[in-house]
Scaffold this motif. Sequence first.
Motif, PDB file in Angstrom:
ATOM      1  N   UNK A   1      23.454  16.450  69.982  1.00 26.57           N
ATOM      2  CA  UNK A   1      22.236  15.679  70.257  1.00 26.57           C
ATOM      3  C   UNK A   1      21.051  16.599  70.547  1.00 26.57           C
ATOM      4  N   UNK A   2      21.293  17.659  71.305  1.00 24.73           N
ATOM      5  CA  UNK A   2      20.238  18.643  71.571  1.00 24.73           C
ATOM      6  C   UNK A   2      19.756  19.250  70.257  1.00 24.73           C
ATOM      7  N   UNK A   3      20.682  19.602  69.393  1.00 26.49           N
ATOM      8  CA  UNK A   3      20.313  20.231  68.132  1.00 26.49           C
ATOM      9  C   UNK A   3      19.557  19.254  67.231  1.00 26.49           C
ATOM     10  N   UNK A   4      19.936  17.964  67.261  1.00 26.59           N
ATOM     11  CA  UNK A   4      19.176  16.961  66.512  1.00 26.59           C
ATOM     12  C   UNK A   4      17.734  16.917  67.012  1.00 26.59           C
ATOM     13  N   UNK A   5      17.566  17.000  68.324  1.00 25.65           N
ATOM     14  CA  UNK A   5      16.225  16.998  68.910  1.00 25.65           C
ATOM     15  C   UNK A   5      15.458  18.243  68.473  1.00 25.65           C
ATOM     16  N   UNK A   6      16.133  19.357  68.381  1.00 23.87           N
ATOM     17  CA  UNK A   6      15.467  20.593  67.980  1.00 23.87           C
ATOM     18  C   UNK A   6      15.046  20.574  66.515  1.00 23.87           C
ATOM     19  N   UNK A   7      15.713  19.758  65.696  1.00 24.47           N
ATOM     20  CA  UNK A   7      15.262  19.597  64.313  1.00 24.47           C
ATOM     21  C   UNK A   7      13.860  19.003  64.283  1.00 24.47           C
TER      22      UNK A   7
END
Length: 192
Positions: free
Chosen positions: A95-101
């Motif tokens: 989820x964090x990585x999705x946000x970083x996208x």
Amino acid sequence: MTTKNVSGRPVNAQASLDLRAAALRLVRENGYERVSIAAIVKQAGVARQTLYNRWDTKADLVLDAVLEETQSYAAAPRLDDPRPCRELLEEFLANVFDHLLVNGDVLRALIAAAQQDAAFQEKFAARFILPREQMITDLLRQAQTRGELSSGRDAELISGLVHGAFWYRLLNRRGLDRHFAQAIASEVFGQP
């Protein structure tokens, strides 16, 4: 949120929402350095003083906007969730990585702003970095309590290593995706 009100009048909640939305939209479209306070207040349809009644700097405003959005993308893992902590860690990181996208460039800009402004660096660490490290530390301690992670492991150190791995990739524009989240969880908890 660190909005302030020095005038003694009630803060207009809609103006705050409009300012945060305008700041994020403009920074995403144009880059942090190319966005001025004037452009943000114009886009939000408010006076410059309205912004300064709430935030000291552009970086403070953008940080608040990112924090608000982060809650919908990557809220803290629920420690009462019965699923294995390995799965919770992997999901949280994904989820964090999705946000970083969406906000990778914005966060890189905030990191740069923090290097140039010691007061903002303290705010960024206290409000963004350290709470996220604590979320993972708490999850790892829960895993130790459940017997899913050895009690002899240092949860704070592991959390720092996890964050170091993804901050490094973020700063170097390397892939942050669900596969990387899975790889981190595998390294922390051992192969399945």
